[in-house]
Design a protein around this motif. Structure first.
Motif, PDB file in Angstrom:
ATOM      1  N   TYR A  92      13.564 146.896  52.633  1.00  0.00           N
ATOM      2  CA  TYR A  92      14.034 147.927  51.713  1.00  0.00           C
ATOM      3  C   TYR A  92      14.729 149.050  52.478  1.00  0.00           C
ATOM      4  CZ  TYR A  92      10.018 145.741  49.361  1.00  0.00           C
ATOM      5  OH  TYR A  92       9.111 144.837  48.852  1.00  0.00           O
TER       6      TYR A  92
ATOM      7  N   TYR B  38      15.610 153.202  51.635  1.00  0.00           N
ATOM      8  CA  TYR B  38      15.477 154.369  50.775  1.00  0.00           C
ATOM      9  C   TYR B  38      16.225 155.517  51.452  1.00  0.00           C
ATOM     10  CZ  TYR B  38      11.538 152.023  48.470  1.00  0.00           C
ATOM     11  OH  TYR B  38      10.740 151.144  47.769  1.00  0.00           O
TER      12      TYR B  38
ATOM     13  N   PHE C 127      15.148 154.996  46.017  1.00  0.00           N
ATOM     14  CA  PHE C 127      15.333 153.594  46.345  1.00  0.00           C
ATOM     15  C   PHE C 127      16.823 153.264  46.401  1.00  0.00           C
ATOM     16  CE2 PHE C 127      14.679 149.111  46.343  1.00  0.00           C
ATOM     17  CZ  PHE C 127      15.531 148.557  45.407  1.00  0.00           C
TER      18      PHE C 127
ATOM     19  N   SER D 181      16.617 146.414  47.852  1.00  0.00           N
ATOM     20  CA  SER D 181      15.598 145.521  48.394  1.00  0.00           C
ATOM     21  C   SER D 181      16.268 144.194  48.760  1.00  0.00           C
ATOM     22  CB  SER D 181      14.449 145.296  47.413  1.00  0.00           C
ATOM     23  OG  SER D 181      14.923 144.742  46.200  1.00  0.00           O
TER      24      SER D 181
ATOM     25  N   SER E  26      17.758 141.597  46.465  1.00  0.00           N
ATOM     26  CA  SER E  26      16.919 141.340  45.297  1.00  0.00           C
ATOM     27  C   SER E  26      17.218 142.319  44.175  1.00  0.00           C
ATOM     28  CB  SER E  26      15.436 141.478  45.662  1.00  0.00           C
ATOM     29  OG  SER E  26      15.049 140.517  46.596  1.00  0.00           O
ATOM     30  N   GLU E  27      17.389 143.550  44.576  1.00  0.00           N
ATOM     31  CA  GLU E  27      17.563 144.605  43.595  1.00  0.00           C
ATOM     32  C   GLU E  27      18.287 145.768  44.268  1.00  0.00           C
ATOM     33  OE1 GLU E  27      13.798 145.369  41.846  1.00  0.00           O
ATOM     34  OE2 GLU E  27      14.546 146.881  40.451  1.00  0.00           O
TER      35      GLU E  27
ATOM     36  N   ARG F   3       6.214 140.478  47.419  1.00  0.00           N
ATOM     37  CA  ARG F   3       7.023 141.077  46.383  1.00  0.00           C
ATOM     38  C   ARG F   3       6.218 142.133  45.638  1.00  0.00           C
ATOM     39  NH1 ARG F   3      11.405 140.200  42.930  1.00  0.00           N
ATOM     40  NH2 ARG F   3      10.839 140.738  40.813  1.00  0.00           N
TER      41      ARG F   3
ATOM     42  N   SER G 145       6.384 145.153  45.756  1.00  0.00           N
ATOM     43  CA  SER G 145       6.162 146.367  46.546  1.00  0.00           C
ATOM     44  C   SER G 145       4.737 146.543  47.038  1.00  0.00           C
ATOM     45  CB  SER G 145       6.567 147.593  45.720  1.00  0.00           C
ATOM     46  OG  SER G 145       7.856 147.451  45.219  1.00  0.00           O
TER      47      SER G 145
ATOM     48  N   ASN H 150       1.914 149.469  39.277  1.00  0.00           N
ATOM     49  CA  ASN H 150       1.215 149.584  40.548  1.00  0.00           C
ATOM     50  C   ASN H 150       1.474 151.002  41.052  1.00  0.00           C
ATOM     51  OD1 ASN H 150       0.514 146.775  40.560  1.00  0.00           O
ATOM     52  ND2 ASN H 150       2.578 146.329  41.262  1.00  0.00           N
TER      53      ASN H 150
ATOM     54  N   PHE I  90       0.751 154.307  43.847  1.00  0.00           N
ATOM     55  CA  PHE I  90       0.506 154.590  45.261  1.00  0.00           C
ATOM     56  C   PHE I  90       0.520 156.095  45.504  1.00  0.00           C
ATOM     57  CE2 PHE I  90       1.480 150.237  46.644  1.00  0.00           C
ATOM     58  CZ  PHE I  90       2.252 149.783  45.588  1.00  0.00           C
TER      59      PHE I  90
ATOM     60  N   THR J  58       5.660 151.366  41.150  1.00  0.00           N
ATOM     61  CA  THR J  58       6.609 150.272  41.283  1.00  0.00           C
ATOM     62  C   THR J  58       7.463 150.138  40.029  1.00  0.00           C
ATOM     63  OG1 THR J  58       4.889 148.781  40.499  1.00  0.00           O
ATOM     64  CG2 THR J  58       5.257 148.867  42.869  1.00  0.00           C
TER      65      THR J  58
ATOM     66  N   GLY K 155      10.011 146.991  39.370  1.00  0.00           N
ATOM     67  CA  GLY K 155      10.590 145.815  40.014  1.00  0.00           C
ATOM     68  C   GLY K 155      10.165 145.786  41.466  1.00  0.00           C
ATOM     69  N   THR K 156      11.118 145.635  42.359  1.00  0.00           N
ATOM     70  CA  THR K 156      10.789 145.633  43.789  1.00  0.00           C
ATOM     71  C   THR K 156      10.853 147.024  44.393  1.00  0.00           C
ATOM     72  OG1 THR K 156      13.095 145.176  44.335  1.00  0.00           O
ATOM     73  CG2 THR K 156      11.617 143.283  44.147  1.00  0.00           C
ATOM     74  N   ALA K 157      11.300 147.992  43.624  1.00  0.00           N
ATOM     75  CA  ALA K 157      11.474 149.350  44.136  1.00  0.00           C
ATOM     76  C   ALA K 157      10.217 150.171  43.982  1.00  0.00           C
ATOM     77  CB  ALA K 157      12.618 150.040  43.390  1.00  0.00           C
ATOM     78  N   LEU K 158      10.087 151.151  44.863  1.00  0.00           N
ATOM     79  CA  LEU K 158       9.104 152.217  44.672  1.00  0.00           C
ATOM     80  C   LEU K 158       9.855 153.430  44.139  1.00  0.00           C
ATOM     81  CD1 LEU K 158       6.804 152.145  47.836  1.00  0.00           C
ATOM     82  CD2 LEU K 158       6.169 151.603  45.479  1.00  0.00           C
ATOM     83  N   ILE K 159       9.350 153.990  43.041  1.00  0.00           N
ATOM     84  CA  ILE K 159       9.920 155.211  42.491  1.00  0.00           C
ATOM     85  C   ILE K 159       8.989 156.348  42.889  1.00  0.00           C
ATOM     86  CG2 ILE K 159      10.705 156.391  40.415  1.00  0.00           C
ATOM     87  CD1 ILE K 159      12.209 153.753  41.122  1.00  0.00           C
TER      88      ILE K 159
END
Lengths: 114, 111
Positions: free
Chosen positions: A33, A35, A45, A48, A55-56, A98, A100, B32, B34, B94, B96-100
């Protein structure tokens, strides 16, 4: 303890130049990833990457940006034709799975565009 | 789109005081959650995480967080802070695959 490393720690470049930021993810991780954090703002973000493809990606990650895993260990972020507003801290992260799960972050590269 | 709000921008405490940092997220589906910490001059480190199960999760260094689904919250707590807890704290969720991430809370602990 394994960790994500990033080079350089600080990069200064002139507007319009291309920069490549480098990251070495944790060796058995499969997801990577990028950021960024503009001074005083949120960590955002960018993209990824898994199995050699994106992926994204976020809205920030436009045609100016690209990512690559040129070999078995490095993961790079290229910014073409840098702009003043690209000045930020760029963080690389990696995870073993996957969704995260526990993304491990590198120390960041501070990019200054003048 | 998913977003995260951290209500406290800067918190100043004396050693041994109790800490609670607020975090709310916007999307009500499966999430999820964190908390990350960034000590001065260091990189982001994971403090604790919630995926499912017991809504009270314990992390490193005596931190804990409680997931309250009805309030879309995941507040971070520590009963007694130390000077070494001085850092920036980020809540993340989370998408998708990103962390916000939230904007972060700077915690300053005086000895």
């Amino acid at each position: 303890e394994p960790e994500v490393t990033q080079t350089p720690s600080h990069q200064v470049t002139q507007m319009g130049q291309e920069v490549i930021l480098r990251c070495v993810p944790i060796s058995n991780h499969l997801y990577f990833y990028w950021y960024r954090q503009i001074l005083g703002q949120k960590v955002e973000f960018l993209v990824s990457f898994y199995n050699n493809e994106i992926s994204e990606k976020s809205e920030i990650f436009d045609d100016q940006f690209s990512v690559e895993r040129p070999d078995g260990s490095n993961f790079t972020l290229k910014i073409r034709s840098t702009k003043l507003e690209d000045s930020a801290m760029y963080f690389c992260a990696s995870s073993s799975a996957r969704e995260s799960y526990e993304q491990y972050f590198g120390p960041g590269t501070r990019l200054t565009v003048t | 789109a998913q977003s995260v709000s951290q209500h406290n921008h800067h918190v100043i405490l004396s050693e041994a005081a109790s800490l609670e940092l607020g975090c709310n997220y916007s999307y009500g589906g499966t999430v999820n959650l964190f908390w990350y910490v960034q000590y001065p001059g260091q990189h982001l480190q994971l403090l604790l995480k919630y995926f499912s199960g017991d809504p009270l999760v314990k992390g490193i260094k005596g931190f804990e967080a409680e997931f309250i689904k009805s309030k879309f919250s995941f507040n971070l707590r520590k009963p007694s802070v130390q000077w070494s807890d001085t850092a920036e704290y980020f809540c993340a969720v989370t998408a998708g695959t990103a962390l916000i991430f939230g904007k972060g809370t700077t915690l300053s602990v005086s000895s």
